[in-house]
Enzyme design. Structure first.
Site, short mmCIF file in Angstrom:
data_model
loop_
_atom_site.label_atom_id
_atom_site.label_comp_id
_atom_site.label_asym_id
_atom_site.label_seq_id
_atom_site.Cartn_x
_atom_site.Cartn_y
_atom_site.Cartn_z
N CYS A 43 0.83 -1.21 0.00
CA CYS A 43 0.00 0.00 0.00
C CYS A 43 0.86 1.26 0.00
O CYS A 43 0.69 2.14 -0.84
CB CYS A 43 -0.93 -0.01 1.21
SG CYS A 43 -1.86 1.50 1.38
N CYS A 48 -1.47 1.64 -3.14
CA CYS A 48 -2.47 2.71 -2.99
C CYS A 48 -1.88 4.12 -2.97
O CYS A 48 -2.36 5.00 -3.69
CB CYS A 48 -3.23 2.54 -1.67
SG CYS A 48 -3.38 0.87 -1.05
N LYS A 51 0.14 5.31 -6.10
CA LYS A 51 -0.84 5.30 -7.20
C LYS A 51 -1.78 6.49 -7.11
O LYS A 51 -2.00 7.19 -8.09
CB LYS A 51 -1.64 3.99 -7.16
CG LYS A 51 -2.76 3.97 -8.16
CD LYS A 51 -3.83 3.01 -7.78
CE LYS A 51 -4.68 3.51 -6.62
NZ LYS A 51 -5.65 2.51 -6.16
N TYR A 180 -9.10 -3.43 -11.33
CA TYR A 180 -9.00 -2.01 -11.00
C TYR A 180 -7.59 -1.45 -11.19
O TYR A 180 -7.43 -0.29 -11.59
CB TYR A 180 -9.55 -1.73 -9.59
CG TYR A 180 -8.64 -2.10 -8.43
CD1 TYR A 180 -7.78 -1.18 -7.88
CD2 TYR A 180 -8.66 -3.39 -7.89
CE1 TYR A 180 -6.95 -1.51 -6.81
CE2 TYR A 180 -7.85 -3.73 -6.83
CZ TYR A 180 -7.00 -2.79 -6.29
OH TYR A 180 -6.18 -3.13 -5.24
N GLU A 184 -6.98 1.69 -13.56
CA GLU A 184 -6.45 2.92 -12.96
C GLU A 184 -5.20 3.39 -13.70
O GLU A 184 -5.06 4.58 -14.00
CB GLU A 184 -6.12 2.69 -11.48
CG GLU A 184 -7.39 2.57 -10.64
CD GLU A 184 -7.13 2.19 -9.19
OE1 GLU A 184 -8.03 2.41 -8.37
OE2 GLU A 184 -6.04 1.66 -8.87
N HIS A 438 -27.97 21.03 -2.63
CA HIS A 438 -28.05 21.57 -3.98
C HIS A 438 -27.11 22.73 -4.17
O HIS A 438 -26.99 23.55 -3.26
CB HIS A 438 -29.51 22.01 -4.24
CG HIS A 438 -29.72 22.48 -5.63
ND1 HIS A 438 -29.75 21.62 -6.70
CD2 HIS A 438 -29.89 23.74 -6.13
CE1 HIS A 438 -29.95 22.33 -7.81
NE2 HIS A 438 -30.04 23.60 -7.49
N GLU A 443 -26.86 14.85 -4.93
CA GLU A 443 -28.29 15.02 -4.61
C GLU A 443 -29.14 14.03 -5.41
O GLU A 443 -30.25 13.69 -5.01
CB GLU A 443 -28.75 16.46 -4.81
CG GLU A 443 -28.76 16.95 -6.23
CD GLU A 443 -29.16 18.44 -6.33
OE1 GLU A 443 -30.25 18.79 -5.86
OE2 GLU A 443 -28.36 19.23 -6.88
C1 LIG Z 1 -0.89 -0.94 -7.59
C2 LIG Z 1 -1.77 -1.25 -6.41
C3 LIG Z 1 -2.72 -0.35 -6.02
C4 LIG Z 1 -3.54 -0.63 -4.94
N1 LIG Z 1 -4.48 0.29 -4.60
C5 LIG Z 1 -5.28 0.07 -3.54
C6 LIG Z 1 -6.23 1.03 -3.14
O1 LIG Z 1 -6.38 2.08 -3.78
N2 LIG Z 1 -6.98 0.78 -2.04
C7 LIG Z 1 -6.84 -0.37 -1.32
O2 LIG Z 1 -7.52 -0.54 -0.32
N3 LIG Z 1 -5.94 -1.32 -1.68
C8 LIG Z 1 -5.16 -1.12 -2.77
N4 LIG Z 1 -4.22 -2.06 -3.13
C9 LIG Z 1 -4.16 -3.32 -2.36
C10 LIG Z 1 -3.37 -3.13 -1.07
O3 LIG Z 1 -2.10 -2.61 -1.36
C11 LIG Z 1 -3.24 -4.49 -0.36
O4 LIG Z 1 -4.52 -5.04 -0.18
C12 LIG Z 1 -2.57 -4.34 1.01
O5 LIG Z 1 -1.30 -3.76 0.89
C13 LIG Z 1 -2.45 -5.72 1.66
O6 LIG Z 1 -1.76 -5.63 2.87
P1 LIG Z 1 -0.99 -6.91 3.45
O7 LIG Z 1 -0.54 -6.53 4.81
O8 LIG Z 1 -1.79 -8.11 3.27
O9 LIG Z 1 0.27 -7.10 2.49
P2 LIG Z 1 1.38 -6.09 1.99
O10 LIG Z 1 1.04 -4.69 2.27
O11 LIG Z 1 1.67 -6.48 0.59
O12 LIG Z 1 2.64 -6.44 2.89
C14 LIG Z 1 3.32 -7.65 2.81
C15 LIG Z 1 4.77 -7.41 3.17
O13 LIG Z 1 5.40 -8.65 3.44
C16 LIG Z 1 6.72 -8.62 2.93
N5 LIG Z 1 7.14 -10.01 2.78
C17 LIG Z 1 6.61 -10.95 1.95
N6 LIG Z 1 7.16 -12.15 2.18
C18 LIG Z 1 8.06 -11.98 3.20
C19 LIG Z 1 8.92 -12.88 3.91
N7 LIG Z 1 8.96 -14.19 3.66
N8 LIG Z 1 9.71 -12.36 4.88
C20 LIG Z 1 9.68 -11.03 5.16
N9 LIG Z 1 8.86 -10.15 4.53
C21 LIG Z 1 8.06 -10.63 3.58
C22 LIG Z 1 6.58 -7.84 1.64
O14 LIG Z 1 7.82 -7.30 1.22
C23 LIG Z 1 5.56 -6.77 2.04
O15 LIG Z 1 6.20 -5.61 2.53
C24 LIG Z 1 -3.38 -1.82 -4.22
C25 LIG Z 1 -2.40 -2.75 -4.60
C26 LIG Z 1 -1.61 -2.47 -5.69
C27 LIG Z 1 -0.56 -3.46 -6.10
#
Ligand SMILES: Cc1cc2nc3c(=O)[nH]c(=O)nc-3n(C[C@H](O)[C@H](O)[C@H](O)COP(=O)(O)OP(=O)(O)OC[C@H]3O[C@@H](n4cnc5c(N)ncnc54)[C@H](O)[C@@H]3O)c2cc1C
Length: 461
Positions: A43, A48, A51, A180, A184, A438, A443
């Site tokens: 994110c 997010c 983006k 999406y 986007e 309005h 609305e």
């Molecule tokens: C381009 C894009 C735009 C998006 N826009 C939106 C939006 O507008 N609104 C919205 O709500 N959501 C959006 N999302 C989705 C949102 O980013 C994810 O749903 C959210 O980040 C999920 O959080 P998470 O904690 O599950 O995983 P993440 O935030 O992906 O975190 C996982 C972390 O784990 C780390 N990791 C993975 N494996 C290991 C390991 N074995 N050891 C150590 N570290 C590890 C990764 O490096 C990463 O930092 C978007 C996603 C993308 C790709």
């Protein structure tokens, strides 16, 4: 090397992992979190946040164009991609520092390493080889872009991971995908002046969204000069000097400066050691969990995109928080995954909550549909060829608004507020009883009196 012991080991410092770690730390648990890339996760670092900032950048072109109808003379504007990406990176780094600070304040130990499972109560840190024993492990490793079947030239293709780091703005870009993220970025690049072709294998973009929304947005995108090619896939990408020649499934070709795939994201579970501990994978490919985010191994939990429930930041955060409340706060908490409002930051924006028309027809005995499409007030003077679309899906028996769908300016902001009303069970009569503001576009939501169509169960079958 001596083993280390903690109460909670979190794998992945993204939205879900950081929230869980800091709340558990706040409850007094000894917490360690491992991150293999940058703290903040998808994110903050490559999702997010950067983006949405790019979305803002892309919308200035319309503002400059529209200004003339309101009496302004704007000299020919120019856009400098390196300035945007440098400013984005500065903001992302600021947020990353804020996340680090939050972890520190809650006594969470951060290790910058990939971590893999070594048992139901142990992880191995790949950077140091160290083993850490933990009473509980939380997997919050997110998701990863999926590239589909191997095609010739796949190595030339970028994903959303790379798109924020391009050295220059591509003048022409081909984007494959209909979800999406693809939509986007198609709008972002078009707004920044690129020639954009969106290639999607299905019959229309935004599968899973209401059909009227899909149709409306596709028309709007086409009006804005984006070529939306449905019913095709990319069969090959060939590099020809500085350009790429993309061959589609119908043998037609498109020449561009970049090719991006945004065809979906898969739970990030590869090489995590799930098999070795017996952690079950659900049918949809994510880690299987119960309503408390507990996996099939009692000491291991999973939250966020890796569980492939609803892949959105606020959902991952809620799941992480609920996990910490349940396990460390003495407050067993189940996350309610119903009525999750969501936005697509396309141009124009989409905001939706609740059931689509076709979902409602499958689930409800009677469905009433109210919808409207109108020219936004700003477009009258700007002369822009665009329309807003709004639709209410109403349970014909109870009168409850079961779904709300908007395509138009600020739809994301609107749907956040409407989400409260829909979640609270507001009826169409409640909407009607609410005084209009309005002149606004919103609305229309409280002034739609005529049903567009009504369905009874028999009609739905
Ligand atoms: C381009 C894009 C735009 C998006 N826009 C939106 C939006 O507008 N609104 C919205 O709500 N959501 C959006 N999302 C989705 C949102 O980013 C994810 O749903 C959210 O980040 C999920 O959080 P998470 O904690 O599950 O995983 P993440 O935030 O992906 O975190 C996982 C972390 O784990 C780390 N990791 C993975 N494996 C290991 C390991 N074995 N050891 C150590 N570290 C590890 C990764 O490096 C990463 O930092 C978007 C996603 C993308 C790709």
């Amino acid at each position: 090397m001596a083993d280390r012991d903690v109460d909670l080991f979190v794998i992945g410092a993204g939205s879900g992992g950081v929230r869980a770690a800091r709340v558990a730390g706040g409850y007094g648990a000894r917490v360690m979190i491992a991150e293999e890339y940058r703290v903040g996760g998808t994110c903050v670092i490559r999702g997010c946040v950067p983006k949405k900032l790019m979305v803002y950048a892309s919308r200035f072109s319309d503002e400059f164009e529209d200004a003339e109808g309101f009496g302004w003379t704007v000299p020919q504007p120019t856009f400098h991609w390196p300035s945007l990406t440098a400013n984005l990176e500065r903001e992302v780094s600021r947020l990353e520092a804020a996340y680090l600070n939050t972890l520190e304040r809650n006594n969470v130990a951060l290790v910058r390493s990939r971590a893999v499972l070594e048992g139901p109560n142990a992880v191995r840190l790949q950077a140091t080889g160290e083993r850490v024993n933990a009473q509980t492990i939380l997997i919050a490793t997110g998701a990863w872009p999926h590239y589909g079947p191997k095609i010739p030239g796949l190595e030339h293709v970028i994903s959303s991971n790379e798109v924020f780091h391009l050295k220059e703005l591509p003048k022409r870009i081909v984007i494959q995908g209909g979800g999406y993220i693809a939509v986007e970025f198609a709008c972002i690049f078009a707004g920044l002046g690129a020639e954009v072709t969106l290639v999607y294998r299905g019959e229309n973009i935004l599968r899973g969204f209401d059909d009227d929304v899909r149709e409306h947005l596709r028309n709007e995108m086409r009006n804005r000069g984006i070529t939306v090619t449905c019913g095709h896939t990319i069969a090959a990408v060939e590099k020809a000097g500085d350009e790429f020649v993309t061959k589609l499934s119908d043998d037609s070709t498109i020449v561009s400066d970049k090719v991006m795939f945004a065809i979906g994201r898969r739970p990030n579970i590869m090489g995590l050691g799930l098999d070795s501990v017996g952690c079950k994978i659900a049918e949809h490919g994510g880690i299987g969990v119960d309503e408390y985010s507990r996996t099939s191994v009692p000491s291991i939990y999973a939250v966020g995109d890796v569980t492939h429930r609803i892949n959105l930041t606020p959902v991952a955060i809620r799941e992480g928080h609920a996990f910490a409340d349940t396990v460390y706060g003495g407050k067993p908490t189940v996350v309610d995954h119903s009525h999750v409002p969501t936005a697509v930051f396309s141009e124009p924006e989409v905001g939706v909550v609740g059931l689509t028309e076709s979902e409602a027809r499958e689930r409800l005995a009677r469905v009433d549909i109210y919808k409207t499409s109108f020219r936004p007030m700003k477009a009258t003077l700007s002369g822009r060829d665009t329309r807003c679309f709004m639709k209410l899906v109403v349970d014909g028996i109870t009168g409850r608004v079961a779904g709300c769908h908007i395509v138009g300016p600020d739809a994301g902001e609107l749907i956040q507020v409407l989400g409260i009303a829909v979640k609270m069970g507001a009826t169409k009569a409640d909407f009607d009883a609410t005084m209009a503001v309005h002149p606004t576009a919103a609305e229309e939501l409280v002034t739609m009196r005529e049903k567009a169509v009504s369905y009874g169960r028999a009609a739905a079958e």
